[in-house]
Design a protein around this motif. Structure first.
Motif, PDB file in Angstrom:
ATOM      1  N   THR A 148      -6.490   4.519   4.539  1.00  0.00           N
ATOM      2  CA  THR A 148      -5.831   5.110   5.578  1.00  0.00           C
ATOM      3  C   THR A 148      -6.198   6.517   6.165  1.00  0.00           C
ATOM      4  OG1 THR A 148      -4.340   6.280   4.299  1.00  0.00           O
ATOM      5  CG2 THR A 148      -3.744   3.949   4.585  1.00  0.00           C
ATOM      6  N   ARG A 149      -5.960   6.824   7.078  1.00  0.00           N
ATOM      7  CA  ARG A 149      -6.308   8.053   7.544  1.00  0.00           C
ATOM      8  C   ARG A 149      -6.190   9.187   6.860  1.00  0.00           C
ATOM      9  NH1 ARG A 149      -4.766   9.619  13.468  1.00  0.00           N
ATOM     10  NH2 ARG A 149      -5.736   7.665  13.863  1.00  0.00           N
ATOM     11  N   ASN A 157       0.767  -1.263   0.003  1.00  0.00           N
ATOM     12  CA  ASN A 157      -0.063   0.120   0.057  1.00  0.00           C
ATOM     13  C   ASN A 157       0.875   1.082  -0.010  1.00  0.00           C
ATOM     14  OD1 ASN A 157      -2.158   1.688   0.236  1.00  0.00           O
ATOM     15  ND2 ASN A 157      -2.744   1.289   2.312  1.00  0.00           N
ATOM     16  N   ASP A 201      -0.131   4.017   2.374  1.00  0.00           N
ATOM     17  CA  ASP A 201       0.365   4.185   3.873  1.00  0.00           C
ATOM     18  C   ASP A 201       1.607   4.708   3.883  1.00  0.00           C
ATOM     19  OD1 ASP A 201       0.335   3.632   6.610  1.00  0.00           O
ATOM     20  OD2 ASP A 201      -0.129   1.502   6.403  1.00  0.00           O
TER      21      ASP A 201
END
Length: 681
Positions: free
Chosen positions: A223-224, A149, A152
């Motif tokens: 993700t955030r 990812n 990330d």
């Protein structure tokens, strides 16, 4: 020594399976970073107590006694734990502790797990036999780094990429790193089948784990910082996918440098690692609990430093484990890596080269090649060149490869020369003859070219190549007599007289030197004489190697110093085109030049099918700047993590961003500036 004791059939009967199974629940969480070291010690001693009675204990005593008997400086004993019973395989055996010391840390031992196929009830059963490891693969070592990812940023994938590239770069030419960032399912499968990596390495620190889900590697999760990921792009590599992934090519080593992906505490070595072994990967390194990204990066750095030295995988993991203990002793991360092999760990990652190690080292110390350790990136371009000149697998080779460069940030340097030498080094490791010729050199008087200029005509080119083949800087310089017949024909044909040799390629009775005369265009049959000179030159190249089938890769760097019209009229039809059409096999040609030289028509556009596509080197992407800076610093012996070093490199971020690219010589210039400021060598 290579002792690999395997417990006999009776050993299994010594183990109290019920007691061992009960340990699984007791040891849940003992590998976590918050676990006191004393608890890990107690767990290790309890595990060893399961082995101590009976046959296993007696065998273990003999192993330790033998290791001591060898004394200091002896090779460590290689010990494999083959655990066929699934309930036992789930235990954290890497914590084994005996007599006040960790067994997996004992410098006298190299301990790994041995894959136990499901059809074998226990070691020593009837019909149990170890298939020999496959023959050593021909290097360079191919490494495929898969970033699960790229969105990330907590997994420090850029750092892991930089540190692996730098570690492998300590041995120029011996390894090639290819990177896939967040690939689709199809792209990953295609890449494994076409690139055929010896090492398949996954980075996935910080990935989510679904409660009760089977072990898997998720790709492109939200993700955030990046919550809006298209669900269609999210996918997982499941255990059941592994057999298909490896159906055409099986890596020597699979590294799962990722947190365990299942919440089930007993699903540690099982799942993906077991699936890769079942699919006949030679060895698998996996993590049996969550590992922080900095520790994962440190493990990868130490692992690949040892791999680059050509050490066996169990030795590399042993060193990497020690690195984790030295840097993260309180967290206990050193016990997380699990190495399991199909067969002998020493053969799992066996890579061979055609030249001797001494000749490889000598070449890498040569002034033309020794700075390749600072040559960052260009992985995609090097792969294209490799697949063209010296393909891996079923791809068809191209005997002619044209390399050009174009800087969008205004730099004069695009790294063509370093790139060319890197390609040649890879070809040399496959046993090919390589010759590097720099055409940006002033020819001697009468050698063919503009007076007082480095520009050359066709005759100046041939003389430059001949002199380059004879130069001692080449890894295998040709003997002067190799061109004696050519010199004899050259001396005659430039003047328009019949050659004195017995025929094309025939060696004169006495060595003949080039008289250095220019080609006389006024004498009759100029075209025929010129063709005769080219033919004699090619005959000399072919006759120089006693093996007529051995590939000779000839690199002509700075071809722009060959007059464009001269190239089109003479060099292309007499040298370049015959090579491109395979009429001069096994000769292969690397033509390295500028885009402007090509645009000026040096190569005929109507024959583009023979010399296109051109492999064009450009500036590095600006988004890669800090990752490349990190890699360069590690290669150059600078500590990028040191505040003052990082501050200097980060100071160029705004400039790089405004230019939209990174000049390939920027890192060298920064390093020089630091040296002047007293901030680095």
């Amino acid at each position: 020594m290579g002792l690999e004791p395997g417990p006999p059939r009776e050993a299994v009967e010594d183990l109290d399976l019920a007691e061992a199974t009960g340990c699984a629940e007791d040891l849940t969480g003992v590998l976590g970073p918050g676990t006191p070291d004393q608890r890990r010690k107690e767990a290790g001693e309890r595990l060893f107590a399961l082995l101590a009675p009976g046959t296993v204990g007696a065998l273990w005593g003999r192993v330790r006694a033998g290791a001591r008997a060898e004394g200091a400086g002896a090779d460590p004993v290689r010990l494999s734990l083959e655990i066929a019973i699934e309930d036992l395989r789930r235990l954290p055996w890497e914590l084994l502790r005996d007599g006040g010391g960790w067994i997996f840390h004992d410098p006298r031992l190299l301990v790994s797990r041995r894959h136990a196929p499901a059809h074998v009830p226990f070691p020593g059963a009837e019909g149990d036999g170890e298939a020999p490891a496959g023959p050593a693969e021909l290097g360079p070592l191919r490494v495929l780094l898969v970033v699960c990812n790229p969105l990330d940023r907590t997994d420090l994938a850029d750092q892991e990429h930089a540190t692996i590239a730098a570690a492998l770069g300590t041995s120029p030419g011996r390894a090639h790193l290819q990177v896939l960032e967040g690939p689709s399912h199809q792209r990953l499968f295609d890449e494994v089948r076409t690139w055929r990596p010896h090492i398949l390495h996954f980075v996935g620190h910080g990935m989510p784990a679904a409660e009760g889900a089977a072990a898997a590697l998720p790709f492109k999760w939200a993700t955030r910082e990046n919550p809006d990921v298209d669900p269609k792009e999210q996918w997982s590599l499941e255990s059941e996918d592994i057999a298909e992934l490896l159906d055409e090519w099986r890596p020597r080593l699979v590294v799962l440098n990722a947190c365990r992906t299942a919440a089930d505490p007993v699903d540690k070595l099982g799942g993906l690692a077991h699936a890769f072994l079942a699919a006949e990967a030679e060895a698998v390194v996996s993590m049996q609990a969550d590992i922080d990204s900095p520790a994962g990066v440190a493990f990868a750095s130490a692992l690949y430093r040892e791999v680059a030295k050509g050490l066996a995988v169990d030795r590399a993991v042993h060193t990497a484990r020690r690195e984790l203990r030295n840097r993260f002793s309180e967290q206990g991360y050193w016990a997380l890596p699990v190495l399991a092999t199909q067969r002998d760990p020493e053969a799992a990652l066996a890579i061979r080269f055609v030249p001797t190690e001494r000749s490889i080292t000598t070449l890498c110390e040569n002034s033309l090649y020794r700075d390749l350790k600072l040559f960052v990136d260009r992985a995609d371009e090097r792969r294209q060149a490799w697949r063209a000149l010296d393909p891996v697998g079923p791809q068809e080779d191209r005997p002619l490869l044209v390399i050009s460069g174009q800087s969008r940030v205004g730099s004069r340097c695009t790294g063509k020369t370093w790139f060319t030498r890197s390609c040649l080094l890879s070809c040399f490791l496959h046993g090919h003859r390589i010759t590097y010729v720099d055409l940006n050199s002033r020819p001697p008087g009468g050698a063919g070219g503009e007076p007082g200029s480095t520009h050359k005509d066709w005759l100046g080119l041939l003389r430059a190549v001949r002199d380059g083949c004879l130069d001692d800087s080449q890894p295998e310089p040709m003997r002067p007599e190799a061109f004696s017949a050519f010199n004899a024909e050259l001396n005659a044909l430039v003047a328009g007289v019949a050659p004195a040799t017995a025929g094309p390629g025939a060696a004169p009775a006495e060595p003949v030197a080039d008289q250095g005369r220019p080609f006389d265009e006024q004498v009759g049959q100029a075209d025929r004489r010129r063709s005769g000179i080219f033919r004699a030159f090619l005959d000399a190249l072919h006759a120089a190697d006693p093996d007529p089938d051995r590939v000779h890769v000839l690199a002509l760097d700075h071809a722009e110093f060959l007059l464009p019209e001269m190239c089109r009229q003479a060099v292309y039809p007499e040298l370049i085109e015959p090579v491109a059409r395979r009429r001069e096999a096994p000769l292969r040609l690397l033509l390295v030049t500028t885009k402007d030289w090509i645009d000026r028509g040096a190569l005929p556009a109507e024959d583009g099918g023979w010399w296109q596509p051109v492999l064009t080197l450009e500036d590095f992407p600006d988004r890669e700047y800090l990752r490349l800076a990190d890699e360069y610093c590690q290669r150059a012996g600078l500590n990028f993590a040191e505040a003052k070093v990082r501050r200097v490199f980060e100071g160029y971020t705004e400039l790089v961003s405004s230019q939209g690219g990174v000049a390939v010589d920027l890192f060298r210039d920064i390093r020089k500036t630091m040296a002047l400021m007293g901030g680095g060598a």
